[in-house]
Motif scaffolding. Structure first.
Motif, mmCIF file in Angstrom:
data_model
loop_
_atom_site.group_PDB
_atom_site.id
_atom_site.type_symbol
_atom_site.label_atom_id
_atom_site.label_comp_id
_atom_site.label_asym_id
_atom_site.label_seq_id
_atom_site.Cartn_x
_atom_site.Cartn_y
_atom_site.Cartn_z
ATOM 1 N N SER A 74 0.567 -1.294 0.092
ATOM 2 C CA SER A 74 0.046 -0.195 0.134
ATOM 3 C C SER A 74 0.865 1.096 -0.191
ATOM 4 O O SER A 74 2.126 1.165 0.482
ATOM 5 N N ASN A 75 0.428 2.292 -0.395
ATOM 6 C CA ASN A 75 1.154 3.604 -0.307
ATOM 7 C C ASN A 75 0.723 3.887 1.112
ATOM 8 O O ASN A 75 -0.085 3.606 1.620
ATOM 9 N N VAL A 76 1.938 4.840 1.705
ATOM 10 C CA VAL A 76 1.536 5.262 2.977
ATOM 11 C C VAL A 76 2.268 6.792 2.923
ATOM 12 O O VAL A 76 3.029 7.071 1.890
ATOM 13 N N ASP A 77 1.980 7.415 3.904
ATOM 14 C CA ASP A 77 2.314 8.925 4.120
ATOM 15 C C ASP A 77 2.901 9.170 5.579
ATOM 16 O O ASP A 77 1.850 9.494 6.240
ATOM 17 N N PHE A 78 4.206 8.984 5.468
ATOM 18 C CA PHE A 78 4.887 9.331 7.074
ATOM 19 C C PHE A 78 5.745 10.712 6.709
ATOM 20 O O PHE A 78 6.908 10.649 7.377
ATOM 21 N N LEU A 79 5.023 11.335 6.316
ATOM 22 C CA LEU A 79 5.704 12.839 5.990
ATOM 23 C C LEU A 79 7.000 12.635 5.005
ATOM 24 O O LEU A 79 7.098 12.104 4.052
ATOM 25 N N ALA A 80 8.191 12.900 5.554
ATOM 26 C CA ALA A 80 9.439 12.297 4.939
ATOM 27 C C ALA A 80 10.058 11.235 5.217
ATOM 28 O O ALA A 80 11.223 10.960 4.903
ATOM 29 N N GLU A 81 9.058 10.361 6.138
ATOM 30 C CA GLU A 81 9.826 8.975 6.280
ATOM 31 C C GLU A 81 9.222 8.142 5.738
ATOM 32 O O GLU A 81 9.106 6.691 6.129
ATOM 33 N N GLY A 82 8.897 8.005 4.353
ATOM 34 C CA GLY A 82 8.408 6.981 3.795
ATOM 35 C C GLY A 82 6.960 6.980 3.065
ATOM 36 O O GLY A 82 6.118 7.788 3.316
ATOM 37 N N THR A 83 7.060 6.174 1.663
ATOM 38 C CA THR A 83 5.694 6.441 0.985
ATOM 39 C C THR A 83 5.144 4.933 0.369
ATOM 40 O O THR A 83 4.187 4.939 -0.214
ATOM 41 N N LEU A 84 5.949 3.709 1.237
ATOM 42 C CA LEU A 84 5.349 2.493 0.734
ATOM 43 C C LEU A 84 5.474 1.486 2.050
ATOM 44 O O LEU A 84 6.257 1.696 2.701
ATOM 45 N N GLU A 85 4.544 0.639 1.902
ATOM 46 C CA GLU A 85 4.402 -0.511 2.706
ATOM 47 C C GLU A 85 4.485 -1.676 1.996
ATOM 48 O O GLU A 85 3.821 -1.772 1.056
ATOM 49 N N LEU A 86 5.309 -2.626 2.250
ATOM 50 C CA LEU A 86 5.318 -4.020 1.670
ATOM 51 C C LEU A 86 5.499 -4.916 2.712
ATOM 52 O O LEU A 86 6.409 -5.250 3.423
ATOM 53 N N ASP A 87 4.248 -5.709 2.847
ATOM 54 C CA ASP A 87 4.317 -6.948 3.813
ATOM 55 C C ASP A 87 4.581 -8.333 3.165
ATOM 56 O O ASP A 87 3.997 -8.347 2.120
ATOM 57 N N VAL A 88 5.122 -9.235 3.938
ATOM 58 C CA VAL A 88 5.091 -10.605 3.631
ATOM 59 C C VAL A 88 4.452 -11.536 4.686
ATOM 60 O O VAL A 88 4.829 -11.282 5.900
ATOM 61 N N MET A 89 3.789 -12.486 4.259
ATOM 62 C CA MET A 89 3.004 -13.217 5.473
ATOM 63 C C MET A 89 3.196 -14.712 5.123
ATOM 64 O O MET A 89 3.327 -15.209 3.753
ATOM 65 N N LEU A 90 3.199 -15.535 6.033
ATOM 66 C CA LEU A 90 3.500 -16.877 5.896
ATOM 67 C C LEU A 90 2.507 -17.571 6.868
ATOM 68 O O LEU A 90 2.794 -17.241 8.067
ATOM 69 N N GLY A 91 1.697 -18.441 6.595
ATOM 70 C CA GLY A 91 0.716 -18.990 7.624
ATOM 71 C C GLY A 91 0.063 -20.350 7.035
ATOM 72 O O GLY A 91 0.360 -20.659 6.039
ATOM 73 N N TRP A 92 -0.949 -20.708 7.670
ATOM 74 C CA TRP A 92 -1.810 -21.632 7.703
ATOM 75 C C TRP A 92 -3.173 -21.241 8.178
ATOM 76 O O TRP A 92 -3.420 -20.802 8.996
ATOM 77 N N SER A 93 -4.329 -21.604 7.401
ATOM 78 C CA SER A 93 -5.524 -21.360 7.596
ATOM 79 C C SER A 93 -6.390 -22.700 7.035
ATOM 80 O O SER A 93 -5.987 -23.297 6.006
ATOM 81 N N GLY A 94 -7.475 -23.052 7.866
ATOM 82 C CA GLY A 94 -8.320 -23.990 7.581
ATOM 83 C C GLY A 94 -9.336 -24.136 8.510
ATOM 84 O O GLY A 94 -9.485 -23.763 9.382
ATOM 85 N N ALA A 95 -10.299 -25.307 8.330
ATOM 86 C CA ALA A 95 -11.494 -25.404 8.941
ATOM 87 C C ALA A 95 -11.280 -26.507 10.006
ATOM 88 O O ALA A 95 -10.585 -27.329 9.538
ATOM 89 N N ILE A 96 -11.887 -26.241 11.111
ATOM 90 C CA ILE A 96 -11.511 -27.431 12.082
ATOM 91 C C ILE A 96 -12.892 -28.148 12.047
ATOM 92 O O ILE A 96 -12.781 -29.537 12.025
ATOM 93 N N ASN A 97 -14.187 -27.884 11.791
ATOM 94 C CA ASN A 97 -15.386 -28.391 11.357
ATOM 95 C C ASN A 97 -16.295 -27.695 10.626
ATOM 96 O O ASN A 97 -15.696 -26.227 10.268
ATOM 97 N N ASP A 98 -17.397 -27.785 10.609
ATOM 98 C CA ASP A 98 -18.427 -26.993 9.794
ATOM 99 C C ASP A 98 -18.446 -25.527 10.216
ATOM 100 O O ASP A 98 -18.612 -24.533 9.458
ATOM 101 N N ASP A 99 -18.084 -25.428 11.443
ATOM 102 C CA ASP A 99 -18.560 -23.991 12.351
ATOM 103 C C ASP A 99 -17.102 -23.385 12.669
ATOM 104 O O ASP A 99 -17.171 -21.926 12.634
#
Length: 226
Positions: A74-99
């Motif tokens: 995303s673009n960001v605006d921290f005045l003179a301290e940055g204009t870009l955020e770039l994130d990296v994620m590693l994870g696992w998601s899944g269903a435990i049961n129907d709910d």
């Protein structure tokens, strides 16, 4: 000792990332993404863009077992301290049961064109969902700008008002090592889908006093997944 612990955490994360990427490429994988335009980038209740619009997008590679690797920017605006955020994620998601379902992982928040020490940091996260109700927790041992231990405890609930319209509720507690910096954020919004695009309108606020970036605001966003 602190530096050694952080180096160990980083090394472990890189190893896990490599193993997960190998696992994903070795099995059936799916690439997905999204792009979003928002009237403001409000992260945990605080504007990251000086209350200006944001263009955001992400890509995720997910294998059939539930492991995923994602990048998000995303673009960001921290005045003179940055204009870009770039994130990296590693994870696992899944269903435990129907709910019940869950999502756990590690994330690196990156600000590649920011020179301020402590801008980049790691966070581990986890959430547990029951139908449309989600409880989550995130933790960093050295949060943004070297502010030390940080916990984020939150709850989200989405209620179907009608077939294609939902009421979205959120509350989150930002707990800093320095308790005087801790604060609460919340939002109330509605979301729908029109011609394949997601639309949302939300009232966002915090209990922070004296900062226009944390004042109440209405945020509109339009997104498209692919």
């Amino acid at each position: 000792m602190i530096k050694a612990a952080k180096v160990t955490t980083l090394a472990s994360s890189i190893v896990l990332l490599g193993l997960s990427v190998s696992s994903i490429t070795a099995s059936a994988a799916e690439l997905s993404g999204d792009i979003t335009f928002a009237s403001d980038y409000a992260f945990r209740g605080i504007s990251q863009t000086e209350e200006a619009p944001a263009l955001q997008g992400g890509l995720s590679l997910t294998d059939e077992s539930g492991f995923y690797v994602s990048v998000w920017g995303s673009n960001v605006d921290f005045l003179a301290e940055g204009t870009l955020e770039l994130d990296v994620m590693l994870g696992w998601s899944g269903a435990i049961n129907d709910d019940w379902s869950t999502d756990v992982g590690i994330m690196r928040y990156g600000y590649p064109n920011t020179a301020t020490p402590g801008s980049n940091f790691w966070e581990v996260y986890g959430s547990l969902s029951y139908k449309d109700l989600t409880f989550g927790l995130a933790y960093s041992d050295d949060y943004y700008l070297n502010s030390g231990d940080f916990f984020y405890l939150y709850a989200n609930y989405s209620y179907a008002l009608m077939e294609n319209l939902s009421l979205d509720l959120h509350v989150g507690q930002n707990e800093y090592d320095d308790s005087s910096a801790s604060y609460l954020d919340w939002s109330v919004g509605v979301s729908t889908e029109v011609m394949g695009a997601g639309l949302s309108l939300a009232y966002v606020d915090t209990d922070v006093d004296g900062s226009y970036l944390a004042d109440s605001r209405v945020v509109f966003s339009i997104s498209k997944s692919f």
